[in-house]
Design an enzyme around this catalytic site. Structure first.
Site, short mmCIF file in Angstrom:
data_model
loop_
_atom_site.label_atom_id
_atom_site.label_comp_id
_atom_site.label_asym_id
_atom_site.label_seq_id
_atom_site.Cartn_x
_atom_site.Cartn_y
_atom_site.Cartn_z
N LYS A 87 0.85 -1.12 -0.05
CA LYS A 87 0.00 0.12 0.05
C LYS A 87 0.97 1.19 0.01
CE LYS A 87 -4.17 1.30 2.16
NZ LYS A 87 -5.22 0.94 3.48
O1 G3P Z 1 -7.82 2.01 5.29
C1 G3P Z 1 -8.12 3.30 4.80
C2 G3P Z 1 -9.68 3.88 5.23
O2 G3P Z 1 -10.18 2.94 5.05
C3 G3P Z 1 -9.64 4.58 6.51
O3 G3P Z 1 -10.94 4.73 6.93
O4 G3P Z 1 -12.41 5.33 8.69
O5 G3P Z 1 -10.00 6.17 9.00
O6 G3P Z 1 -11.55 7.12 7.43
P1 G3P Z 1 -11.31 5.93 7.98
#
Ligand code: G3P
Length: 218
Positions: A87
């Site tokens: 990633k």
């Molecule tokens: O892994 C990346 C993403 O899914 C993060 O989500 O909820 O931290 O905005 P969030």
């Protein structure tokens, strides 16, 4: 549509895997920190433990932000297991690294994507997956789902092979709308996957069936 779980928590990954619908896992440095995982060896062992649970891809994020270090770190991560997808953040050095990894046959997930322009760049560089963050756009009054639709449309126009992996999913309607829009993958917390099960008429109907059966057999 593929379902990935967005966590580094082994218990949640196992629960989603046991449901039989899990196609992969995504992690990020914040999710690893949340589980208290730190230090090179512990991080690698944790990724290996995740890979040992699931059958699909496991996205492991680099911390580096310059090309040489991203490449070095990404190669180390890719060595952990065949399931690892590296990633890489949507920055200039990241795009260069994605191009390099693509030429070396190392799969990548381009993360922190918030615009269609970024999505085009990542596809041109040969990213395997693209992670637009829906919830974080919604948080600042931009429509995250609009972006998913826009990217799916653009990728279809040109036959880009990069898979649209909708991320930062906060609730079940995000997931359902992503399915309508044609996202290839959704990555979400366990509660969103299990949330798909819920319907009051299912609960009511089942209670009635069981009550009728019990009455007839008493
Ligand atoms: O892994 C990346 C993403 O899914 C993060 O989500 O909820 O931290 O905005 P969030």
């Amino acid at each position: 549509m593929k379902f990935f779980i967005d966590t580094a928590n082994l218990t949640e990954i196992k629960e989603a895997y046991d449901l039989g619908v899990l196609d992969g896992v995504t992690t990020n440095p914040s999710l690893m920190a949340k589980e208290g995982i730190s230090g090179d060896e512990k991080v690698k062992n944790h990724y290996k433990a995740i890979c040992d649970i699931v059958d699909g891809n496991v996205s492991a994020e680099v911390i580096a932000t310059d090309f040489d270090e991203i490449v070095r770190e990404g190669k180390e991560l890719a060595k952990i297991d065949d399931k690892i997808v590296v990633k890489v953040p949507m920055i200039k050095e990241g795009i260069k690294a994605i191009k390099y990894f693509s030429s070396e046959g190392i799969r990548t997930n381009c993360t922190l994507v918030f615009s269609a322009g970024q999505a085009i760049l990542a596809a041109k560089a040969g990213a395997s997956y693209l992670s637009p963050f829906i919830g974080r756009l919604d948080d600042i009054s931009f429509d995250g789902l609009d972006l998913i639709g826009q990217i799916v449309h653009i990728y279809q126009n040109y036959g880009f092979e990069t898979e649209v992996l909708a991320a930062s999913i906060r609730h079940t309607m995000h997931l359902v709308k992503c399915a309508e829009l044609g996202a290839d993958v959704v990555t979400c917390p366990l509660k969103v996957i299990t949330g798909l099960l819920n319907h009051p008429l299912t609960d009511k109907g089942l209670a009635q069936f069981l009550a009728d059966h019990a009455k007839a057999n008493s």
